[in-house]
Design a protein around this motif. Sequence first.
Motif, PDB file in Angstrom:
ATOM      1  N   CYS A 164       0.833  -1.313   0.036  1.00  0.00           N
ATOM      2  CA  CYS A 164       0.107  -0.113   0.131  1.00  0.00           C
ATOM      3  C   CYS A 164       0.761   1.306   0.068  1.00  0.00           C
ATOM      4  CB  CYS A 164      -1.025   0.112   1.206  1.00  0.00           C
ATOM      5  SG  CYS A 164      -2.408  -1.034   0.920  1.00  0.00           S
ATOM      6  N   LYS A 198      -1.689   2.603  -3.691  1.00  0.00           N
ATOM      7  CA  LYS A 198      -2.182   3.830  -3.277  1.00  0.00           C
ATOM      8  C   LYS A 198      -3.377   4.493  -3.984  1.00  0.00           C
ATOM      9  CE  LYS A 198       1.925   6.109  -1.197  1.00  0.00           C
ATOM     10  NZ  LYS A 198       2.959   7.269  -1.195  1.00  0.00           N
ATOM     11  N   SER A 203      -8.259   8.495  -2.384  1.00  0.00           N
ATOM     12  CA  SER A 203      -7.123   8.774  -3.220  1.00  0.00           C
ATOM     13  C   SER A 203      -7.529   9.706  -4.304  1.00  0.00           C
ATOM     14  CB  SER A 203      -6.606   7.358  -3.825  1.00  0.00           C
ATOM     15  OG  SER A 203      -7.369   6.837  -4.969  1.00  0.00           O
TER      16      SER A 203
END
Length: 329
Positions: free
Chosen positions: A191, A197, A203
Amino acid sequence: MSYIFYRFQSVLFFLLFFPSFVQGKLEKSQSNTLILLFHGLGNRAASFNTMKKKLEQAFPTASVVALASTEGTKSISASIEEQTVINFEELSAKVKDLDQKSMILIGHSQGGLRAYSFLKKYGHLNIKGLVALATPWEGIPGARVDSEMLSHHLTVPVLNDLRKLSVDLGYAETDLEKKLILNVQVNQAVCLCPGAKDLIEGSAFLSEVKQSLPNVPVPILAIGGGQTDFSALLTKRKRHRFKALNDMYTFFVVGKKHLNQYHDMQIPLYSQHALNMLPKSKYNFKRILIKDAFHSTHVLDLPVPKYKAMLEHPSVLHAVIQFAKIIVN
């Protein structure tokens, strides 16, 4: 009834007496069709072997391409947008007349988001539709689980379930506990990388998806899995329900704030179906739930029963082919 026959008798006559012409038209449309397969995070193009074979049987004159340029660590080390460019470069090298093709995009897990990114970035191409298989449109809550959180939830009932399941599967009593601890440690490391990510809730990439998805110009079929029971890993069902283990794992995967507790052992159903992004049915977005489908071929490094993984499940394969037939024909 007589009026209906009169109204369409010329069409019926044509179908009955010129079937080869009709078949020829269908084959011509299929020969111009390109079906692209986008594998998931850390996975390989070979994960689509079963589906690719079924698609080639259903569309014998179409081209089915499983993209391989972002296999393995490349899907982790590069962002989804960077992977999209890499996939396009691979495709351009393999298919020279892209502008002349009608395309169907099929993506599994992270690959579903990569396929969506491909659709957005290369919208000038003739992309007819997208199939998203177990795709985390709203992210993966399980990314928040670290060693401390796991240790806190490894209660006596959970440990008892883990040990019983481990023995039932033919492993040493503490093997599953070790696998779970290692899995959390590996996920935490992954991660930190760009490709993972992008899958974390909130995100920048997923925020952009949330903005653009309601206005998607082509039909999307989102197929979600709903297998939440560890006893399904057993070839012979036991009476033991593994309730404590199932409850803990569901909390990890789904998060307590969501009422819908379905998941596929990796991604919540609400995320697979973009239920919070697209709460109404008016959008160009269709949802299907396959209740007994696992996200992938393994859970905690344990093999799932044959034909129960998302990319090999008969119900999933049927839904994908039916959607593609509508698009092609």
